[in-house]
Design a protein around this motif. Structure first.
Motif, short mmCIF file in Angstrom:
data_model
loop_
_atom_site.label_atom_id
_atom_site.label_comp_id
_atom_site.label_asym_id
_atom_site.label_seq_id
_atom_site.Cartn_x
_atom_site.Cartn_y
_atom_site.Cartn_z
N ILE A 33 0.86 -1.06 0.04
CA ILE A 33 -0.03 -0.13 -0.01
C ILE A 33 0.92 1.28 0.10
N ASP A 34 1.95 1.17 0.62
CA ASP A 34 3.04 2.37 0.58
C ASP A 34 3.44 2.61 -0.75
N GLU A 35 3.68 1.68 -1.57
CA GLU A 35 3.90 1.95 -2.92
C GLU A 35 2.94 2.78 -3.88
N LEU A 36 1.56 2.46 -3.55
CA LEU A 36 0.28 3.08 -4.08
C LEU A 36 0.55 4.71 -3.44
N ILE A 37 0.59 4.77 -2.08
CA ILE A 37 0.36 6.03 -1.56
C ILE A 37 1.59 6.88 -1.90
N ASP A 38 2.91 6.53 -2.13
CA ASP A 38 3.94 7.12 -2.48
C ASP A 38 3.75 7.72 -4.04
N GLN A 39 2.80 7.12 -4.83
CA GLN A 39 2.74 7.42 -6.29
C GLN A 39 2.39 9.06 -6.54
N SER A 40 3.03 9.75 -7.38
CA SER A 40 2.72 11.28 -7.57
C SER A 40 1.47 11.12 -8.74
N ASN A 41 1.17 10.12 -9.25
CA ASN A 41 0.04 10.29 -10.19
C ASN A 41 -1.29 9.59 -9.41
N GLU A 81 -4.08 10.89 -9.14
CA GLU A 81 -5.25 11.30 -9.72
C GLU A 81 -5.55 10.32 -10.94
N LYS A 82 -4.29 9.82 -11.72
CA LYS A 82 -4.52 8.94 -12.80
C LYS A 82 -4.94 7.58 -12.06
N LEU A 83 -4.65 7.18 -11.04
CA LEU A 83 -5.07 5.88 -10.41
C LEU A 83 -6.65 6.07 -10.02
N LEU A 84 -7.01 7.16 -9.47
CA LEU A 84 -8.29 7.19 -9.29
C LEU A 84 -9.31 7.37 -10.50
N ARG A 85 -8.96 7.79 -11.56
CA ARG A 85 -9.64 7.86 -12.86
C ARG A 85 -9.55 6.72 -13.74
N ASP A 86 -8.69 5.72 -13.27
CA ASP A 86 -8.39 4.61 -14.25
C ASP A 86 -9.57 3.66 -13.94
N SER A 87 -10.01 2.77 -15.02
CA SER A 87 -11.30 2.31 -14.72
C SER A 87 -10.90 0.64 -13.82
N PHE A 88 -9.60 0.25 -14.00
CA PHE A 88 -9.32 -0.77 -13.14
C PHE A 88 -8.42 -0.34 -11.94
N ALA A 89 -7.44 0.71 -12.03
CA ALA A 89 -6.76 1.04 -10.76
C ALA A 89 -7.64 1.44 -9.47
N ASN A 90 -8.84 2.06 -9.97
CA ASN A 90 -9.73 2.75 -8.79
C ASN A 90 -10.24 1.44 -8.04
N TYR A 91 -10.42 0.53 -8.55
CA TYR A 91 -10.75 -0.81 -7.57
C TYR A 91 -9.60 -1.34 -6.86
N VAL A 92 -8.33 -0.89 -7.19
CA VAL A 92 -7.09 -1.41 -6.29
C VAL A 92 -7.41 -0.34 -5.25
N ILE A 93 -7.37 0.99 -5.48
CA ILE A 93 -7.64 2.12 -4.28
C ILE A 93 -8.54 1.70 -3.37
N GLN A 94 -9.76 1.25 -3.81
CA GLN A 94 -10.92 0.90 -3.07
C GLN A 94 -10.64 -0.21 -2.30
N THR A 95 -9.98 -1.12 -2.76
CA THR A 95 -9.30 -2.34 -1.74
C THR A 95 -8.59 -1.78 -0.75
N CYS A 96 -7.51 -0.89 -1.01
CA CYS A 96 -6.56 -0.38 -0.14
C CYS A 96 -7.42 0.05 0.91
N LEU A 97 -8.38 0.94 0.59
CA LEU A 97 -9.13 1.60 1.65
C LEU A 97 -9.78 0.69 2.72
N ASP A 98 -10.34 -0.67 2.20
CA ASP A 98 -10.77 -1.70 3.06
C ASP A 98 -9.72 -2.54 3.78
#
Length: 410
Positions: free
Chosen positions: A273-281, A283-300
């Motif tokens: 999860i740290d790898e994702l938190i440290d990403q500078s992009n 917004e790109k992850l949040l807008r992506d049709s696949f990566a947004n599910y990864v972010i949601q899983t991180c929140l869970d």
């Protein structure tokens, strides 16, 4: 008036009450006929086995052809079940040079699977495995042939099916990225002894990066993660750790990253999860049709401190993504989490305001003097000063009732 047609099949009727001797010399032709094949199968079921040798002698030279015949393959299966070791060895020796051709046939694959079930000597097993060895990958990738390999996994010992594990390990990517191959590799894991399982998992882990991006290979990686064995899953996750952002925006690998987050050990999950938190992009992850599910899983699954960091990284982009379908989900998830946090804090504060110690009848001597003015709340320093059962109580029982905090009364 049109005469009613007979429901009796004239071809079938010619075998009614017939003797095997009536067709001697013509058994090969009967094998390829629906009714003739059934007639011969019934003869093989004779409990005394008196017809077995006669049928075997006539048809065993034609076994290669009959195994792939729509009707003949059923007689071949029955004969494999009923024959003795010497006869079965003769069958194996005849078909071994043509094994690939038979296995690829929709009828032949059934006959070969039945043969593998009834292999009864080391010579028979060696002959079949040696014939299969050069064609393992081709068979695994075939609609019919892959079932022969699976039957070997199911019926042969670890010593005799080791050749499959060696060939699959050497051709891991080719097998794993195939529609049938990915299923066979999973069955290899199911039937493996410990050394064979370690062999396969190490190879899958080594090739994890290309496999997770493949429509079929990603299922192999997920299957290893689902084994629930920490050394396997931890090694796999760390293999993907440096590429988590790139893998999160791809259709197939994003599913694997989500599973990694779910099944990882706490320490490994934090690093992921740290790898994702440290990403500078972000917004790109949040807008992506696949990566947004990864972010949601991180929140869970993130720890509270990591979740707070992740929310801080997401919050600046909430306004811009709120109108997107993915942004709405993430926004509602964060909002729900914050509401639950505030509710828990209010409950804790409410509890602290109303917390009190239960009343006690034993206090210090100074408390006795202070409270003696109230006739309804007597206190006693020791049991000798307590009123006896016949003493007059300083309060009315009828008035207070058994709901009073002092009930039962001293």
């Amino acid at each position: 008036m049109t005469p009613r047609r007979s429901l009796v099949d004239p071809e079938a009727s010619r075998f009614s009450g017939a003797k095997l001797e009536d067709f001697q010399g013509k058994l090969y032709d009967l094998c390829k006929d629906h009714n003739g094949c059934r007639f011969l199968q019934k003869k093989l079921e004779d409990p005394n086995g008196q017809y077995l040798q006669t049928i075997f002698d006539e048809i065993h030279p034609h076994f290669v052809e009959l195994m792939t015949d729509p009707f003949g393959n059923y007689l071949c299966q029955k004969l494999v079940e009923r024959c003795n070791d010497v006869q079965r060895t003769a069958i194996v020796d005849i078909i071994a040079p043509h094994l690939l051709q038979i296995c690829l046939s929709m009828h032949g694959t059934r006959a070969i699977q039945k043969l593998i079930e009834f292999l009864s000597s080391s010579h028979q097993i060696k002959s079949v495995t040696n014939a299969l060895r050069p064609n393992v990958v081709a068979l695994i990738k075939d609609l019919n042939g892959n079932h022969v390999i699976q039957k070997c996994l199911n019926r042969l010992s670890a010593e005799h099916n080791q050749f499959i594990y060696d060939i699959v390990s050497d051709n891991c990517i080719e097998v794993s990225t195939h529609r049938h191959g990915c299923c066979v590799l999973q069955r290899c894991i199911d039937h493996a002894v410990e050394t064979q399982k370690n062999q396969l998992v190490q190879v899958v882990t080594h090739h994890a990066l290309p496999l997770v991006q493949d429509p079929f290979g990603n299922y192999v990686v997920q299957y290893v993660l689902d084994l629930g064995e920490v050394p396997y899953s931890d090694a796999l996750v760390r293999r993907l750790m440096e590429h988590v952002c790139d893998l999160s925006v791809q259709k197939f690998s994003s599913n694997v990253i989500e599973k990694c987050i779910r099944v990882s050990e706490p320490e490994t999950r934090r690093a992921l999860i740290d790898e994702l938190i440290d990403q500078s992009n972000m917004e790109k992850l949040l807008r992506d049709s696949f990566a947004n599910y990864v972010i949601q899983t991180c929140l869970d699954y993130a720890d509270q401190d990591q979740k707070a960091q992740l929310v801080d990284r997401i919050r600046p982009h909430l306004a811009s993504i709120r109108s997107t379908p993915y942004g709405k989900r993430i926004h509602s998830k964060i909002q729900r989490e914050q509401q639950q946090t505030r509710y828990a804090q209010r409950q804790q504060h409410h509890h602290s305001l109303h917390y009190h110690h239960p009343p006690t009848l034993r206090t210090s001597s100074s408390a006795i003097t202070a409270s003696s003015a109230s006739p309804y709340h007597p206190t006693y320093q020791d049991d000798t000063n307590m009123p006896s059962a016949t003493s007059t109580l300083p309060y009315s029982v009828n008035l207070l009732g058994n709901a009073h905090p002092l009930y039962p009364f001293p």
